[in-house]
Design an enzyme around this catalytic site. Structure first.
Site, short mmCIF file in Angstrom:
data_model
loop_
_atom_site.label_atom_id
_atom_site.label_comp_id
_atom_site.label_asym_id
_atom_site.label_seq_id
_atom_site.Cartn_x
_atom_site.Cartn_y
_atom_site.Cartn_z
N LYS A 117 -57.55 -5.48 -9.54
CA LYS A 117 -56.20 -5.11 -9.89
C LYS A 117 -55.72 -5.50 -11.26
CE LYS A 117 -54.87 -5.54 -4.97
NZ LYS A 117 -54.79 -6.43 -3.72
N GLN A 161 -52.09 -12.29 -2.88
CA GLN A 161 -53.22 -11.76 -2.19
C GLN A 161 -53.61 -12.68 -0.86
OE1 GLN A 161 -55.44 -9.21 -3.40
NE2 GLN A 161 -56.31 -9.27 -1.58
N ASP A 184 -45.84 -5.09 -3.07
CA ASP A 184 -46.63 -4.90 -1.81
C ASP A 184 -45.92 -4.26 -0.76
OD1 ASP A 184 -49.11 -5.06 -2.16
OD2 ASP A 184 -49.24 -7.31 -1.79
#
Ligand code: NAP
Length: 365
Positions: A117, A161, A184
């Site tokens: 990422k 994460q 997200d």
């Protein structure tokens, strides 16, 4: 809709025109408006025809022609290049998109996802703020960091994460990210809006799947989509997105409580498998011509590989590719699309925050 990009204006467009575009977004309403903005962001690269269909881009050369394998690396690369062009335009206006990534612990898969990422951000020109914390970090410390990032104007998106270290309440931590920076799409506010079909950040993996189908020219309207898996991050959201207009599919969701999975998978025109188990669907369980989206990422031992394992999906790729009209590989299918959508969501956040800045209109109201 008054978007110069959308009508083939030469690129780069002037600062004045781009400012006017940002202002125009303010006057567009409801879901259609966001879909149009989304199309402009993702779909209308210079030289690509404007479809004007509120988000669906069917580009002949992006479909996989007669090949059966849907190349997620290639498609995601094209999306990332489009994002990079948007970032360059924003940077010309003095706006630097920023994404903060929080990684707690050293789970090897998480480390590799976060690294990928960060690399993708750098390539697109998005500033990344990496926060790599030890596994011993407390929930309070993670929450405190999130609150700082919520207030940091340089940060347009915050990604936590998963999984978090044992003992942390993941849901509680995720709720700390303000919905406006929840790129997200995991915050209950965004989940609820997605369910209602309202403008929001869509979760990256299911959104990547949806864009993949659209860009490959796969019609979902009137089709029977069977989803294997009902997780909050893949199964439920993709089912929800595809049942809504304009995707307009008939959707069946299967799980471990489904008595005979093959009864349903055999009916699928489009089969989306997110079960987290290799060979959950084999060739005898599908009909000829099915479109297969394999979301799974499983490590299986392989002594011939330097790392001692290889990655496989949730389906028998070799068998299914004999019957499928289109199938995603693992690796190289859905995974790259997930990262591309994360970058795109970050740019969407930048556009919204500028809209808010100029008008005082609060996102989501
Ligand atoms: P998850 O939370 O473990 O959920 C798996 C789902 O599959 C559950 O709903 C489970 O049913 C169902 N299931 C498992 N075995 C089944 C079977 N034999 N028959 C029917 N249903 C079955 O997994 P997830 O987070 O959705 O992830 C799924 C897979 O996708 C994993 O391999 C993951 O690594 C991968 N993934 C990839 C990406 C990407 O970007 N490529 C992103 C996210 C996830 P129950 O609810 O009844 O237990």
């Amino acid at each position: 809709m008054g978007f110069p990009w959308a009508h083939g204006a030469s690129s780069p467009v002037s600062t004045m025109v781009r400012t006017s575009v940002l202002k125009n977004i303010i006057f567009l309403e409801h879901w259609y408006a966001l879909r149009v903005a989304w199309s402009v962001l993702l779909c209308h690269a210079p030289g690509r025809p404007w479809t004007g269909d509120g988000g669906l881009c069917y580009s002949g050369n992006m479909a996989m022609d007669n090949r059966v394998v849907l190349d997620g690396v290639k498609m995601a690369g094209e999306l990332r290049a489009e994002v990079a062009r948007r970032v360059a335009q924003l940077r010309d206006d003095g706006i630097v998109p920023g994404l903060a990534v929080i990684l707690a612990g050293e789970n090897p898969a998480s480390v590799s996802y976060v690294t990928a990422k960060e690399k993708a951000c750098a390539e697109a020109g998005i500033a990344s703020f990496a926060h790599r914390l030890p596994a011993t970090v407390s929930q309070e410390e993670v929450v405190s960091l999130i609150r700082q990032l919520n207030a940091d104007a340089r940060v347009h998106g915050i990604l936590v994460q998963l999984p978090l270290p044992k003992g942390m309440d993941e849901a509680a931590v995720l709720r700390e990210v303000i919905p406006e920076k929840d790129v997200d799409g995991f915050h209950p506010v965004n989940v609820g809006k997605m369910m209602l079909g309202e403008p929001c950040f869509l979760p990256c993996t299911p959104h990547g799947i949806k864009v993949m189908l659209e860009r490959a020219g796969v019609q979902t309207a009137g089709k029977h989509v069977v989803v294997v898996g009902r997780s909050n991050i893949v199964g439920k959201p993709i089912a929800n997105m595809l049942v809504q207009k304009p995707a307009n599919a008939t959707v069946t969701v299967c799980h471990t409580g489904t008595p005979d999975l093959s009864v349903f998978t055999r009916q699928a025109d489009i089969l989306i498998v997110a079960a987290g188990r290799p060979d959950t669907v084999t060739a005898d369980m599908v009909k000829e011509g099915v479109v297969v989206i394999d979301v799974g990422v499983n490590r299986i031992p392989d002594a011939t590989r330097p790392k001692g394992f290889r990655l496989v999906g949730d389906t028998d790729f070799a068998g299914l590719s004999q019957k499928a009209s289109l199938i995603t590989p693992v690796p190289g299918g859905v995974g790259p699309m997930t990262i591309a959508m994360l970058l795109a969501n970050t740019i969407q956040s930048v556009l919204k925050s500028n809209e808010n800045h100029e008008t005082g209109v609060k996102y989501g109201t």
